[in-house]
Design a protein around this motif. Structure first.
Motif, PDB file in Angstrom:
ATOM      1  N   SER A  15       0.785  -1.193   0.151  1.00 39.41           N
ATOM      2  CA  SER A  15      -0.041   0.216  -0.071  1.00 39.41           C
ATOM      3  C   SER A  15       0.658   1.234  -0.095  1.00 39.41           C
ATOM      4  O   SER A  15       0.485   2.234  -0.906  1.00 39.41           O
ATOM      5  CB  SER A  15      -0.775   0.067   1.263  1.00 39.41           C
ATOM      6  N   ASP A  18       2.288   2.105  -3.265  1.00 40.21           N
ATOM      7  CA  ASP A  18       1.131   1.989  -4.396  1.00 40.21           C
ATOM      8  C   ASP A  18       0.954   0.973  -5.346  1.00 40.21           C
ATOM      9  O   ASP A  18       0.628   0.912  -6.246  1.00 40.21           O
ATOM     10  CB  ASP A  18       1.312   3.254  -5.231  1.00 40.21           C
ATOM     11  N   GLU A  21      -4.361  -1.100  -3.395  1.00 41.07           N
ATOM     12  CA  GLU A  21      -5.263  -0.101  -2.643  1.00 41.07           C
ATOM     13  C   GLU A  21      -6.377  -0.760  -2.056  1.00 41.07           C
ATOM     14  O   GLU A  21      -6.704  -1.764  -2.566  1.00 41.07           O
ATOM     15  CB  GLU A  21      -5.727   0.629  -4.111  1.00 41.07           C
TER      16      GLU A  21
END
Length: 142
Positions: A15, A18, A21
């Protein structure tokens, strides 16, 4: 529990980078109640005496320090001669040796002085006069 924590760390890092999500799917996972495999109990005086009598001398010395001075095995293996205060009959617990790593003790409360008691003569016998020498030299086989 270890697997749950590893998975949680993976999702958390993914997370942050990235790559993932949404909410961490492991966040509210429980592993259930831990079960004890064997009953925990203290050895009786006779059982302790019998155990110590069967051990080789070097192992008996290590077990005696653990048993009578209440030290962790990593703290015992980290003991150097400079940590033995024979004048005040104390063992100064200041470092540990764990998995090849010599470091400070595990927690702040672990930094403590413990009485040598009846082990004073045995500990004196294990010293050579060099404060940097380790008190217990563990022989390992490959």
């Amino acid at each position: 529990t270890d697997l749950r924590n590893i998975l949680s760390a993976i999702f958390s890092q993914a997370s942050r980078w990235d790559y993932y999500e949404g909410r961490n799917p492991v966040e509210r996972t429980t592993v259930g109640r831990q079960r004890v495999a064997r009953e925990k109990r203290f050895l009786t005086v006779d059982e302790s005496r019998a155990l110590l009598g069967e051990l080789p001398e070097d192992v008996r010395d290590v077990v005696s320090v653990a048993l009578f001075c209440n030290l962790r095995i990593s703290e015992i293996l980290g003991l150097q001669e400079k940590h033995l205060d024979f004048e005040n009959r104390r063992i100064l617990v200041r470092q540990r040796f764990h998995r090849g790593d010599l470091d400070t003790v595990k927690t702040f409360a672990s930094k403590r002085d413990r009485p040598m008691g009846m082990l004073r003569k045995m500990l004196r016998r294990r010293t050579s006069g060099n404060p940097e020498n380790f008190v217990f030299r563990v022989k390992t086989s490959k």
